[in-house]
Scaffold this motif. Structure first.
Motif, short mmCIF file in Angstrom:
data_model
loop_
_atom_site.label_atom_id
_atom_site.label_comp_id
_atom_site.label_asym_id
_atom_site.label_seq_id
_atom_site.Cartn_x
_atom_site.Cartn_y
_atom_site.Cartn_z
N VAL A 121 -2.81 7.46 -0.01
CA VAL A 121 -3.20 8.22 0.93
C VAL A 121 -4.03 9.20 0.64
O VAL A 121 -3.55 10.18 -0.20
CB VAL A 121 -2.14 8.60 2.11
CG1 VAL A 121 -2.81 9.53 3.16
CG2 VAL A 121 -1.38 7.22 2.56
N VAL A 155 -0.52 -2.18 3.82
CA VAL A 155 -0.62 -0.78 4.46
C VAL A 155 0.45 -0.48 5.57
O VAL A 155 0.28 -1.55 6.60
CB VAL A 155 -2.18 -0.54 5.07
CG1 VAL A 155 -2.41 0.80 5.75
CG2 VAL A 155 -3.22 -0.66 3.79
N ILE A 192 -1.36 1.43 -2.46
CA ILE A 192 -1.70 2.12 -0.94
C ILE A 192 -1.86 3.61 -1.44
O ILE A 192 -0.58 4.33 -1.72
CB ILE A 192 -0.93 1.90 0.04
CG1 ILE A 192 -0.75 0.50 0.35
CG2 ILE A 192 -1.96 2.64 1.25
CD1 ILE A 192 -2.20 -0.35 0.29
N ASN A 233 -5.41 5.79 4.81
CA ASN A 233 -5.19 5.04 3.64
C ASN A 233 -6.16 4.59 2.64
O ASN A 233 -7.00 3.91 3.16
CB ASN A 233 -4.20 3.79 4.16
CG ASN A 233 -3.03 4.41 4.99
OD1 ASN A 233 -3.13 4.40 6.01
ND2 ASN A 233 -1.89 4.53 4.30
#
Length: 702
Positions: free
Chosen positions: A37, A84, A35, A62
């Motif tokens: 960001v 997430v 993940i 994300n």
């Protein structure tokens, strides 16, 4: 020598929304960050049509890359979003998914920039495999000023692959536990100096945990045509044909499984099925008027069928030794048409850099649901609780009733991005929507002939939503951002004869975050938020509804990433979300008071940790730990799903263009956890340890 990377992925890396991604050159390094960001030097996002760096957008976004999902053996949206932080995927009935984001189950799904309203109408819908998906983005909080109604918790954007400038091809095959078989292939590149293409196809089949098997087949084709330097045409065609065996879960007594029941027991009839067929076409034309002005027009049309039959309600008989089963059956036919026209302008404003987007959108949705009313009132044969062998023969389905939905939404919107200095930026957006809906119930003489039409129930809503935020960077290593955004959702529900009229839902989110680079290889990110939702519609069953005053969600998401050496890194993330009913005032006699009750499936705590160590060249091993806190299955908080943790592990070896990967899910074989529920009566046990092995080939003509 090739590098062997050892990944201790505690929790499968889920960075909260304030985090900043590090640029990584190799695919293996990119998959360390499952993940990411988006911010800083990352490219652009589908959540903003303005061509500005993500670092300058005051939002929590994300990003999950398709390459990282492939490495982990994930090819469904539920598995992808389980990584997430602040997102709680919920799978029910063996085929349907919905997502709780920051405590709220109101989300909006967007595919290549176009809305998918199936979840907003029926709360959940099936999703096909991810063979054609390039990446998935999650915007935390409402985005009504950009996409219109619904989605206070967040927006999920699925971006499919686009044609590339060089020839490329890939092939992937996987086999795993529960007789899971997958095969996918894709290719793309230039057909001429002005025409490029991308084609993908995938087949995913499994017998499934607890016999909840599926067979999902998807195909995708895209063209990118640039006849001149100022003109660009983009065409996308997608289709899928999926089949699910359904799963009604396990019956309980007051939310508790009886000790004699095995978690692998299956209580569905053998006739149970969900057929999900979908096709869509998207066309986009972009005209660059000059060096500062651009006009973009987009069109989309889709046709979608969900054909469902299941013995989905389970109830223990009085002696608690057998299970009574009730049917639900329907056929949803959905045809959405969408159109948008955008004008962007890089404004010559002297020392202040300014970008403006103005646009109009039209969404027209036609949906009808046919169902066999007598079948819905029938019960399947009762089967033993501890030896659930189905003895129900197939039943004919003859649709007798139809419910029709016709909705139109017109929206005009404006976005303005202002760059006052290298240290301070502002993004503001405003949108006005007019929504109208018509809802009618008919009886059918035959599947194609209406015997009698009901009177339409009409709803009209006009709302103004907006979003405003800032980004402040007093130092290169310090990024502070804040935002405020509003939300509304029309009341689509048609109340029962004696029930109240429902008002639209509304709400807002306030968020403040910071991104800190404490050292060259050390980053700390923190984001705090407060969400408020008003006029919450609560189902009381049998076509009756209540409307609560308010519900609020407040929380914090934080992560830290440390890479002291090129061969070693560690990342940890934590999310705290407290989502509850607030000042609940019932409008229905006897509905009860839900004040201070937690919202369904809202986890208070989530935690993940990851570390990696590079040993030698070519091979990779990885492992991870994730913790998911307890959550209730219903608004009255009568059934609590306990907290649980999972450990995942895997290994891969890459030689030239070929990669072999082995994955283990739930490595420690935790068998005491639940992943979902139907109300407060039926539970879904999580799967035991499961292994898969995959072979991946890739070619890039560069």
């Amino acid at each position: 020598m090739r590098m062997l990377k050892i990944y201790m992925i505690a929790g499968a890396l889920t960075l909260p929304g304030a985090a900043m991604s590090q640029q990584q050159d190799s695919l293996n390094n990119k998959t360390l960050q499952e993940i990411v960001v988006l911010s800083g030097t990352a490219t652009r996002t589908s959540f903003s049509k303005l061509d500005v760096p993500l670092r300058t957008i005051p939002a929590t976004i994300n990003n999950i890359s398709g390459a990282s999902l492939q490495l982990q053996g994930i090819d469904d949206l539920t598995g992808a979003l389980a990584k997430v932080q602040g997102v709680r995927p919920v799978s029910t009935y063996g085929a349907f998914q919905h997502y709780v984001i920051r405590g709220f189950n109101d989300f909006l799904l967007v595919v290549d920039g176009f809305r998918d309203d199936r979840q907003n109408i029926a709360s959940s819908a099936p999703m096909t495999n991810l063979a054609a998906v390039d990446h998935i983005e999650v915007l935390k909080g409402p985005a009504g000023a950009m996409f219109g109604h619904s989605g206070i918790g967040g927006i999920i954007s699925v971006a499919r692959k686009t044609p590339g400038t060089t020839p490329s091809a890939e092939f992937n095959i996987l086999y795993g536990g529960f007789n899971t078989r997958r095969i996918s292939a894709g290719a793309g590149g230039p057909l001429s100096p002005t025409l490029r293409y991308r084609a993908d196809a995938g087949i995913s089949a499994t017998d499934g945990w607890r016999g909840a098997g599926s067979n999902r087949n998807s195909a995708y084709l895209a063209f990118d045509f640039t006849p001149t330097e100022k003109d660009r045409f983009q065409l996308r065609l997608g289709a899928n044909k999926d089949m699910y065996d359904n799963d009604a879960g396990i019956p309980t007594v007051n939310g508790e499984m009886l000790p004699e029941v095995k978690r692998s027991y299956r209580y569905n009839t053998t006739q149970s099925y969900t057929k999900a067929n979908h096709a869509d076409v998207q066309l986009q034309y972009t005209r660059r008027l000059n060096s500062r002005m651009t006009v973009t027009e987009q069109l989309s049309y889709a046709t979608d069928l969900i054909n469902y039959l299941s013995s989905e309600s389970l109830e223990l008989t009085r002696g608690k030794d057998s299970v009574a089963r009730g049917y639900l059956q329907f056929e949803h036919h959905t045809q959405p048409f969408q159109h948008s026209l955008d004008f962007t302008w890089d404004v010559p404003s002297g020392r202040i850099q300014q970008k403006i987007l103005a646009g109009w959108s039209l969404n027209v949705l036609h949906r009808y649901t046919d169902y066999d009313n007598p079948l819905r009132s029938r019960t399947a044969t009762t089967i033993p609780l501890t030896a659930p062998l189905d003895n129900q023969g197939n039943l004919p389905v003859i649709n007798t009733h139809r419910k029709t939905i016709d909705e139109t939404m017109n929206g005009i919107y404006l976005q303005d991005w202002l760059n006052f200095s290298p240290k301070f930026k502002i993004l503001a957006a405003i949108r006005f929507d007019q929504f109208s809906g018509s809802y009618r119930s008919d009886t059918l003489q035959s599947p194609t002939t209406t015997a009698s039409k009901g009177d339409p129930y009409r709803k009209h809503t006009s709302r103004l939503t907006y979003r405003a935020g800032f980004v402040y960077e007093p130092l290169e290593a310090v990024n502070i951002y804040g935002s405020y955004a509003t939300y509304f959702k029309p009341a689509r529900q048609v109340p029962g004869v004696t029930n109240l009229s429902l008002d639209p839902e509304s709400g807002y989110q306030a968020e403040l975050g910071t991104r800190l680079t404490l050292a060259r290889h050390l980053t700390l990110n923190v984001a705090g938020f407060y969400l408020l939702k008003r006029n919450i519609i609560v189902s009381l069953g049998k076509g009756l509804y209540d409307q609560a005053s308010e519900a609020a969600s407040k929380g914090i998401e934080t992560d830290i990433t440390w890479q002291p050496l090129p061969v070693f890194s560690i990342s940890a993330g934590y999310a705290f979300t407290d989502a509850r009913f607030k000042n609940y005032t019932s409008k229905v006699t006897g509905a009860g008071n839900l004040t201070d009750k937690r919202l369904p499936f809202a986890m208070i705590h989530q935690f993940n940790i990851q570390s990696s160590y590079t040993v030698c060249r070519g091979a990779t091993v990885f492992a991870g730990l994730s913790y998911n806190g307890d959550n209730y299955t219903d608004s009255r908080n009568t059934v609590l799903l306990p907290a649980y943790y999972l450990v995942n592990a895997g290994a891969s070896y890459t030689f030239r263009r070929v990669r072999v990967t082995v994955n283990a899910e739930n490595l420690l074989d935790n068998r005491e956890y639940f992943i979902g529920a139907i109300n407060n009566t039926q539970l879904y046990p999580g799967a035991p340890v499961n292994y898969n092995v995959a072979l991946h080939y890739t070619f890039n003509g560069r």
